[in-house]
Design an enzyme around this catalytic site. Structure first.
Site, PDB file in Angstrom:
ATOM      1  CB  ALA A  23      -0.913  -0.015   1.232  1.00 40.32           C
ATOM      2  N   GLY A  25       2.176   2.763  -2.897  1.00 36.16           N
ATOM      3  CA  GLY A  25       2.158   3.533  -4.153  1.00 36.16           C
ATOM      4  C   GLY A  25       1.311   4.794  -4.038  1.00 36.16           C
ATOM      5  NE  ARG A  29      -1.862   3.313 -13.247  1.00 39.64           N
ATOM      6  CZ  ARG A  29      -1.607   2.004 -13.228  1.00 39.64           C
ATOM      7  NH1 ARG A  29      -1.973   1.245 -14.247  1.00 39.64           N
ATOM      8  NH2 ARG A  29      -1.011   1.447 -12.182  1.00 39.64           N
ATOM      9  CD  GLN A  95       8.037   0.410  -1.774  1.00 36.48           C
ATOM     10  OE1 GLN A  95       6.824   0.638  -1.765  1.00 36.48           O
ATOM     11  NE2 GLN A  95       8.640  -0.188  -2.791  1.00 36.48           N
ATOM     12  N   GLY A 166      -1.054  -7.016 -15.795  1.00 37.89           N
ATOM     13  CA  GLY A 166      -0.009  -7.961 -16.171  1.00 37.89           C
ATOM     14  C   GLY A 166      -0.665  -9.193 -16.787  1.00 37.89           C
ATOM     15  NE  ARG A 370     -24.033  21.384  14.203  1.00 37.06           N
ATOM     16  CZ  ARG A 370     -23.834  22.514  14.898  1.00 37.06           C
ATOM     17  NH1 ARG A 370     -24.854  23.299  15.185  1.00 37.06           N
ATOM     18  NH2 ARG A 370     -22.628  22.854  15.278  1.00 37.06           N
ATOM     19  CE1 TYR A 424     -18.603  30.778  20.342  1.00 34.85           C
ATOM     20  CE2 TYR A 424     -19.676  31.739  18.418  1.00 34.85           C
ATOM     21  CZ  TYR A 424     -18.517  31.411  19.105  1.00 34.85           C
ATOM     22  OH  TYR A 424     -17.308  31.711  18.555  1.00 34.85           O
TER      23      TYR A 424
HETATM   24  C1  UD1 Z   1       0.133  -4.859 -10.525  1.00 37.08           C
HETATM   25  C2  UD1 Z   1       0.884  -6.069 -11.122  1.00 37.08           C
HETATM   26  C3  UD1 Z   1       0.122  -6.539 -12.347  1.00 37.08           C
HETATM   27  C4  UD1 Z   1      -1.304  -6.887 -11.988  1.00 37.08           C
HETATM   28  C5  UD1 Z   1      -1.988  -5.709 -11.290  1.00 37.08           C
HETATM   29  C6  UD1 Z   1      -3.332  -6.164 -10.745  1.00 37.08           C
HETATM   30  C7  UD1 Z   1       3.262  -5.738 -10.643  1.00 37.08           C
HETATM   31  C8  UD1 Z   1       4.584  -5.393 -11.202  1.00 37.08           C
HETATM   32  N1  UD1 Z   1       2.219  -5.698 -11.471  1.00 37.08           N
HETATM   33  O1  UD1 Z   1       0.187  -3.844 -11.506  1.00 37.08           O
HETATM   34  O2  UD1 Z   1       0.755  -7.681 -12.897  1.00 37.08           O
HETATM   35  O3  UD1 Z   1      -2.031  -7.239 -13.158  1.00 37.08           O
HETATM   36  O4  UD1 Z   1      -1.194  -5.232 -10.194  1.00 37.08           O
HETATM   37  O5  UD1 Z   1      -4.080  -5.095 -10.264  1.00 37.08           O
HETATM   38  O6  UD1 Z   1       3.162  -6.104  -9.486  1.00 37.08           O
HETATM   39  N2  UD1 Z   1       2.933  -0.611  -4.509  1.00 37.08           N
HETATM   40  C9  UD1 Z   1       3.824  -0.422  -3.470  1.00 37.08           C
HETATM   41  N3  UD1 Z   1       5.076  -0.004  -3.734  1.00 37.08           N
HETATM   42  C10 UD1 Z   1       5.517   0.204  -5.002  1.00 37.08           C
HETATM   43  C11 UD1 Z   1       4.606  -0.001  -6.064  1.00 37.08           C
HETATM   44  C12 UD1 Z   1       3.328  -0.410  -5.786  1.00 37.08           C
HETATM   45  O7  UD1 Z   1       3.472  -0.599  -2.304  1.00 37.08           O
HETATM   46  O8  UD1 Z   1       6.699   0.572  -5.163  1.00 37.08           O
HETATM   47  C13 UD1 Z   1       1.571  -1.038  -4.210  1.00 37.08           C
HETATM   48  C14 UD1 Z   1       0.494  -0.070  -4.651  1.00 37.08           C
HETATM   49  O9  UD1 Z   1       0.192   0.859  -3.635  1.00 37.08           O
HETATM   50  C15 UD1 Z   1      -0.663  -0.987  -4.980  1.00 37.08           C
HETATM   51  C16 UD1 Z   1      -0.024  -2.291  -5.372  1.00 37.08           C
HETATM   52  O10 UD1 Z   1       1.301  -2.234  -4.896  1.00 37.08           O
HETATM   53  O11 UD1 Z   1      -1.486  -1.206  -3.851  1.00 37.08           O
HETATM   54  C17 UD1 Z   1      -0.014  -2.497  -6.882  1.00 37.08           C
HETATM   55  O12 UD1 Z   1       0.672  -1.429  -7.494  1.00 37.08           O
HETATM   56  P1  UD1 Z   1       0.198  -0.798  -8.857  1.00 37.08           P
HETATM   57  O13 UD1 Z   1       1.123   0.260  -9.220  1.00 37.08           O
HETATM   58  O14 UD1 Z   1      -1.244  -0.478  -8.809  1.00 37.08           O
HETATM   59  O15 UD1 Z   1       0.435  -2.041  -9.826  1.00 37.08           O
HETATM   60  P2  UD1 Z   1      -0.251  -2.326 -11.227  1.00 37.08           P
HETATM   61  O16 UD1 Z   1       0.394  -1.499 -12.258  1.00 37.08           O
HETATM   62  O17 UD1 Z   1      -1.709  -2.238 -11.115  1.00 37.08           O
HETATM   63 CA    CA Z   2      -3.078  -1.659  -9.532  1.00 36.87          CA
END
Ligand code: UD1
Ligand code: CA
Length: 532
Positions: A23, A25, A29, A95, A166, A370, A424
């Protein structure tokens, strides 16, 4: 208040299973200032779907990898799971730089390396952006992993439009969609951006849910290289790596591909929201809740509803709201984080937040509660009444047009129409205390801090500035003046004409009626103003 329906299934955790939730990233997009995993689906941050599932499955530790806006994500996770069983097994790891999903999982290693503690036998790895995934699917993935003696087991789905995901590359694509295939034919996962046109044509996608054997995972991750279009360490490369080492790789294909929806865009967020909302409605219909128009009813993931409760169209139940049994909620009502009792009736267009409404109370239409309101048993709150930090005692009534803030109102009280607590002073808030069986007439203002003693009556139109002792009448009104004939005379003046005989007679007759009680001083003033 009885909470009769349990939304969460009974938990049976899997011994030796460690879980990693990714979690960290940003979610470019989404085009958002907020990190993707904090966007809500059915009123719950996306990341909590994965963490919730982890809490139901993990027999070992759970590591959640956070990065972008990590303080906020950490706080949401911690407060989201505080009352969940097993929450102590959750470990949040950072991370610092987002170098890919493989790199994310690498960061979780220390979470599983505690002195004297056995390492997990298997790891379940979850993307933080797959909120539709079901716990039973993860259990099935694990079952297949174990029965096939696999090193890596992946979850796949067949999509008409696999764009962005993927792709799962198999040795012999056979086109049949059974949920279990032989372990031998998966070769690798190729990311959309790295795929050849032929690979891109593959309709089988990687959902982003994996079971990996404990002895293999971190060893494989150490050998990842960021040689791809995004220069990232791809977790997905461990599949090809396992195949290369002659290790068995298994795959489970979702029967319902929707469950694998990964949320990368607002379109996908909206799609996930629709699906979860529908599932929640079906759950509560099944549990004995009536919905007159299910499609228009919104129920958040954290809500609980008792049987025989009736929801009319366009009702929204939000946050951690609990509704009891046999309660009726009419159209256009929005309730957030409230406890609503049994047999309560809430009429149309009421908005309630962070409040408690006890059994048999009656609210609305157009009530605004409220935060911090408690409406006791059989109390009534009627149209255009706003309340805040106020307790309305058992059987008490505030039926029309009132503001009640920072007040404690005992039982059996009548709050007249147009009552205002003036709580108040521009700098501080003050309390109003109203004793048992007090009767407040209409249009009274209570200048707080003030106390109205038990059994007292406050006359209509009174502005209460001092405490009222028990069993007393409080009345504070400006004496009334009736200036008889004043309007008729003004009318004549404005018309610029002499009084007609009829109107002069009428005015004369009214003067004879002693309708005013004003003093002679006031009478004198009346005479002069009438002359003007
Ligand atoms: C990823 C998969 C893809 C799959 C798709 C399904 C990889 C390389 N690709 O792609 O094969 O079809 O999910 O939805 O794994 N995250 C981190 N750190 C990072 C990068 C990502 O914690 O450095 C986390 C993101 O927050 C997210 C998850 O990993 O929750 C997936 O990352 P995302 O960038 O959405 O991967 P996809 O391009 O969707
Ligand atoms: Ca994804």
């Amino acid at each position: 208040m009885k909470q009769s329906v349990e939304q969460h299934p009974t938990v049976s955790r899997i011994p030796g299973l460690g879980i990693i939730v990714m979690a960290a990233g940003l979610g470019k997009r989404m085009k958002s200032n907020q990190v993707k995993v904090l966007h809500h689906v059915a009123g719950q941050p996306m990341v909590l779907y994965a963490v919730d599932m982890a809490l139901q499955l993990a027999g070992h530790r759970i590591a959640v990898v956070v990065g972008h806006q990590s303080d906020r994500v950490r706080q949401v996770i911690e407060s989201g799971i505080v009352d969940r069983p097993g929450s102590k097994s959750v470990c949040i790891v950072e991370q610092a730089e987002q170098l890919g999903t493989g790199h994310a999982v690498m960061q979780s290693r220390p979470a599983f390396c505690h002195d004297g503690e056995a390492r997990p036998t298997n790891y379940l790895i979850l993307n933080g952006d797959t909120p539709l995934l079901k716990g039973e699917t993860a259990r099935e993935l694990l079952r297949v992993h174990q029965t096939q003696g696999a090193t890596v087991t992946i979850l796949t789905a067949m999509l008409d439009d696999p764009g962005g995901y993927g792709r799962v590359i198999r040795r012999q694509p056979d086109g049949d969609c059974q949920s279990e295939r032989t372990s031998s034919d998966v070769l690798k996962i190729v990311e959309d951006r790295d795929a050849t046109p032929a690979e891109r044509a593959t309709k089988e996608i990687n959902v982003g849910t994996y079971v990996v054997s404990g002895e293999f995972l971190f060893d494989a991750l150490d050998k990842l290289e960021p040689r791809n279009a995004q220069n990232e360490y791809y977790l997905t490369d461990i599949v090809g790596m396992a195949v290369g080492r002659g290790r068995p790789v298994a795959a489970v294909t979702l029967q319902d591909p929707e469950e694998g929806l990964g949320v990368n865009t607002r379109q996908q967020l909206a799609a996930a929201e629709q699906v979860v909302r529908q599932q929640i409605r079906e759950h509560w219909l099944e549990a004995g809740v009536t919905m007159r128009d299910p499609d228009s009813v919104w129920i958040d993931a954290g809500v609980t509803i008792g049987r025989d409760t009736v929801l009319y169209p366009h009702v929204s139940l939000e946050g951690k709201t609990i509704v009891g049994e046999g309660t009726t909620i009419r159209s256009g009502v929005r309730i957030s984080d409230c406890m609503i009792g049994n047999r309560v009736e809430i009429l149309d267009f009421s908005v309630l937040s962070q409040s408690e409404v006890d059994d048999d109370a009656h609210l609305g239409p157009f009530v605004h509660l409220r935060p911090g309101v408690v409406v006791r048993r059989k109390a009534k709150v009627g149209n255009f009444v706003e309340m805040k930090k106020t307790e309305l005692g058992e059987g008490s009534k505030a039926n029309h047009l009132s503001y009640l803030g920072d007040a404690t109102i005992a039982e059996g009280v009548n709050i007249g129409a147009g009552t205002i607590t003036c709580n108040y002073d521009g700098a501080r808030k003050h309390r109003t205390v109203i004793g048992k069986n007090v009767f407040l007439g209409s249009d009274t203002q209570l200048i707080a801090p003030v106390t109205i003693g038990e059994g007292s009556i406050v006359a209509a139109g009174t502005t209460v500035t001092q405490d009222v002792p028990a069993d007393s009448l409080a009345i504070a009104r400006v004496p009334q003046i009736n200036q008889v004939g004043w309007v008729a005379k003004r009318r004549m003046l404005l018309a610029g004409s002499a009084p007609s005989r009829d109107s002069a007679r009428a005015a004369g007759e009214q003067t004879k009626l002693k309708t005013d009680t004003a003093s002679s001083k006031v009478k004198k003033r009346r005479a002069t103003s009438a002359k003007r």
